[in-house]
Design a protein around this motif. Sequence first.
Motif, PDB file in Angstrom:
ATOM      1  N   PRO A  89      -1.930   1.436  13.809  1.00  0.00           N
ATOM      2  CA  PRO A  89      -2.455   2.586  13.056  1.00  0.00           C
ATOM      3  C   PRO A  89      -1.486   3.760  13.022  1.00  0.00           C
ATOM      4  N   TRP A  90      -0.811   4.024  14.143  1.00  0.00           N
ATOM      5  CA  TRP A  90       0.169   5.108  14.164  1.00  0.00           C
ATOM      6  C   TRP A  90       1.402   4.750  13.333  1.00  0.00           C
ATOM      7  N   MET A  91       1.715   3.486  13.246  1.00  0.00           N
ATOM      8  CA  MET A  91       2.836   3.032  12.430  1.00  0.00           C
ATOM      9  C   MET A  91       2.484   3.138  10.945  1.00  0.00           C
ATOM     10  N   MET A  92       1.221   2.998  10.625  1.00  0.00           N
ATOM     11  CA  MET A  92       0.766   3.089   9.237  1.00  0.00           C
ATOM     12  C   MET A  92       0.610   4.536   8.776  1.00  0.00           C
ATOM     13  N   LEU A  93       0.456   5.454   9.718  1.00  0.00           N
ATOM     14  CA  LEU A  93       0.192   6.852   9.361  1.00  0.00           C
ATOM     15  C   LEU A  93       1.341   7.503   8.583  1.00  0.00           C
ATOM     16  N   PRO A  94       2.624   7.321   8.985  1.00  0.00           N
ATOM     17  CA  PRO A  94       3.702   7.886   8.148  1.00  0.00           C
ATOM     18  C   PRO A  94       3.692   7.353   6.717  1.00  0.00           C
ATOM     19  N   ASP A  95       3.241   6.116   6.532  1.00  0.00           N
ATOM     20  CA  ASP A  95       3.107   5.586   5.171  1.00  0.00           C
ATOM     21  C   ASP A  95       2.061   6.383   4.383  1.00  0.00           C
ATOM     22  N   ILE A 103      -1.932  -0.222   1.114  1.00  0.00           N
ATOM     23  CA  ILE A 103      -0.474  -0.114   1.236  1.00  0.00           C
ATOM     24  C   ILE A 103       0.114  -1.347   1.913  1.00  0.00           C
ATOM     25  N   THR A 104       0.909  -2.087   1.165  1.00  0.00           N
ATOM     26  CA  THR A 104       1.684  -3.202   1.696  1.00  0.00           C
ATOM     27  C   THR A 104       3.148  -2.780   1.763  1.00  0.00           C
ATOM     28  N   ASN A 105       4.009  -3.660   2.288  1.00  0.00           N
ATOM     29  CA  ASN A 105       5.435  -3.341   2.331  1.00  0.00           C
ATOM     30  C   ASN A 105       5.985  -3.077   0.931  1.00  0.00           C
ATOM     31  N   ALA A 106       5.583  -3.897  -0.044  1.00  0.00           N
ATOM     32  CA  ALA A 106       6.077  -3.745  -1.411  1.00  0.00           C
ATOM     33  C   ALA A 106       5.612  -2.429  -2.028  1.00  0.00           C
ATOM     34  N   ILE A 107       4.342  -2.097  -1.825  1.00  0.00           N
ATOM     35  CA  ILE A 107       3.809  -0.853  -2.389  1.00  0.00           C
ATOM     36  C   ILE A 107       4.472   0.360  -1.749  1.00  0.00           C
ATOM     37  N   HIS A 108       4.708   0.301  -0.430  1.00  0.00           N
ATOM     38  CA  HIS A 108       5.355   1.427   0.238  1.00  0.00           C
ATOM     39  C   HIS A 108       6.778   1.627  -0.268  1.00  0.00           C
ATOM     40  N   SER A 109       7.503   0.546  -0.483  1.00  0.00           N
ATOM     41  CA  SER A 109       8.864   0.652  -1.028  1.00  0.00           C
ATOM     42  C   SER A 109       8.843   1.302  -2.410  1.00  0.00           C
ATOM     43  N   ASN A 164      -6.362  11.022  -0.449  1.00  0.00           N
ATOM     44  CA  ASN A 164      -5.514   9.994   0.157  1.00  0.00           C
ATOM     45  C   ASN A 164      -6.377   8.815   0.601  1.00  0.00           C
ATOM     46  N   GLY A 165      -6.632   7.895  -0.327  1.00  0.00           N
ATOM     47  CA  GLY A 165      -7.499   6.751  -0.038  1.00  0.00           C
ATOM     48  C   GLY A 165      -7.061   5.911   1.151  1.00  0.00           C
ATOM     49  N   PRO A 166      -5.782   5.535   1.247  1.00  0.00           N
ATOM     50  CA  PRO A 166      -5.335   4.742   2.399  1.00  0.00           C
ATOM     51  C   PRO A 166      -5.573   5.461   3.724  1.00  0.00           C
ATOM     52  N   LEU A 167      -5.341   6.774   3.745  1.00  0.00           N
ATOM     53  CA  LEU A 167      -5.567   7.546   4.972  1.00  0.00           C
ATOM     54  C   LEU A 167      -7.040   7.520   5.357  1.00  0.00           C
ATOM     55  N   LEU A 168      -7.928   7.718   4.402  1.00  0.00           N
ATOM     56  CA  LEU A 168      -9.362   7.739   4.691  1.00  0.00           C
ATOM     57  C   LEU A 168      -9.830   6.380   5.219  1.00  0.00           C
ATOM     58  N   ALA A 169      -9.311   5.289   4.652  1.00  0.00           N
ATOM     59  CA  ALA A 169      -9.665   3.960   5.141  1.00  0.00           C
ATOM     60  C   ALA A 169      -9.163   3.755   6.565  1.00  0.00           C
ATOM     61  N   LEU A 170      -7.933   4.188   6.820  1.00  0.00           N
ATOM     62  CA  LEU A 170      -7.356   4.054   8.161  1.00  0.00           C
ATOM     63  C   LEU A 170      -8.139   4.879   9.177  1.00  0.00           C
ATOM     64  N   LEU A 171      -8.550   6.076   8.785  1.00  0.00           N
ATOM     65  CA  LEU A 171      -9.321   6.936   9.689  1.00  0.00           C
ATOM     66  C   LEU A 171     -10.689   6.332   9.991  1.00  0.00           C
ATOM     67  N   GLY A 214       0.579  10.563   0.411  1.00  0.00           N
ATOM     68  CA  GLY A 214       0.113  11.898   0.071  1.00  0.00           C
ATOM     69  C   GLY A 214       1.167  12.701  -0.674  1.00  0.00           C
ATOM     70  N   LYS A 215       2.419  12.596  -0.225  1.00  0.00           N
ATOM     71  CA  LYS A 215       3.501  13.313  -0.915  1.00  0.00           C
ATOM     72  C   LYS A 215       3.715  12.742  -2.320  1.00  0.00           C
ATOM     73  N   TRP A 216       3.610  11.433  -2.440  1.00  0.00           N
ATOM     74  CA  TRP A 216       3.773  10.763  -3.734  1.00  0.00           C
ATOM     75  C   TRP A 216       2.696  11.222  -4.717  1.00  0.00           C
TER      76      TRP A 216
END
Length: 461
Positions: free
Chosen positions: A349-355, A439-445, A237-244, A360-362
């Motif tokens: 950061p907590w708002m980005m975590l569900p993304d 992850i941007t709004n468009a990518i998350h959608s 999960n690249g986005p998660l690792l960057a956020l962490l 990860g599920k994707w």
Amino acid sequence: MSLQNASVKKSEIFLYSFGGFGSNLLFIYTVSFLMFFYTDVFKISPAAVGTVFLVVRLIDAFLDPLLGMLTDRTRSRWGTFRPWLIFGSPLLAMTTMLLFTAPDLSPSGKLAYAIATYVGYSFVSSIVNIPYHALSAVISKDPTQRNWLVTTKNLMGNLGALAVSGSVLPLVAYFGSGQKGWFFATLLFSLSTIISYLLCARGAKAHDTNEVNTENASHSHNAHPSIKEQIKLISTNGPLLALLAATVVKTGALIINSAVAIYYWQYNMGRPDLYSQLFIWGTALAIPIYFVIPRLVRKYGKKNVLNISCLITMLPSAVLLMTPPENVMLIFILSVLVKVLVPFTAVLPWMMLPDCVDFGKWKTGINGSATVHSTMIFTNKVGAAIGGLLSGALLGAAGYVAGKEQTPEALSMISNLYFLVPIIGFGVSLLLIWKFYPITNAIHSKILKEIDDKENNREAV
């Protein structure tokens, strides 16, 4: 409408947010005052305190991810996450009481007691807070609802921080100062935390049940993933690792800032009365920010808002670093401004975590909300450990002596830890998110749409 997509009521969001209040009561309490309690009440040296923080976080390094995986696999009549809140919060209260107790022991006995009680507190804190934070990703899949869930819980967390910051020292004095004062102040906050988590569990009741969990599991290619698969959920999960990575740097810097704040206002400024006032004004004036964040995020995206927030927060800290201590009101006003800006970098950061959960599920097909959220709990603890270790080690190296008039070297070190370190932390965090979080709004959608398409195709088959 499926159970997992059911709309969240405002009353449920409100009750869920009390978890943020209770969580922050004890988090801010320990972050802001434990080091001071250890050095000035329990009489442990600053360097030894840093050792305590480091040892505890190394233990957490092994426990927190395992606790997250265990939570994701929990099945009970109270749901997956709620039983941990219901039965864990009284244990959290008890371990906090032990943490702020100062028995008459030898120096080595004090160190052993501090490590043992801090390990116990940290472990129980994890078994309550990992499920609590994980609930935000399972209560709703709708991005707007999620943003309000996270924002509201952080707003209540802000009120918890306000309650602690503005009342701890007056309460300690009211109850008789010393060990007695700290005991009763800790008791009051601990009982409030139990009530807060029970209200939170009540608010999440309709969204964390056996029926809902069964449906969620049916939408995963593996309803009971192995530990190896759950580790893969994190490692790929690249986005998660960057956020962490960004979070551990920022948290470490803010922990150092929080740990030395009381030292700065007591020794550098000679105005410990302004310490409580700073937190009261800064926290109270920050409340409107929480209502602005979801709107800014919806328009500009979480990543952009976080990066701009880091940049803006660095500016008043840079001015503070160059301001002589004689300018008391300027320092106070700018310090309040820094506190007012905190919600941006704390909430996002907590708002980005569900993304990241969705990402990860994707990528893996696994529902692993608690697994992913446990990494953020762990990251915050690692940042806290680094901050605590450096705070104690650097204060000790600069010649700090509790309760005495400090040397110019010690005062200079306190000032740099209070102002310079946060600038560095926010700067590094900005670079990491800007460069490595995609992850941007468009990518998350797009991610959510592809997840829904896969689930619909699976159901059709």
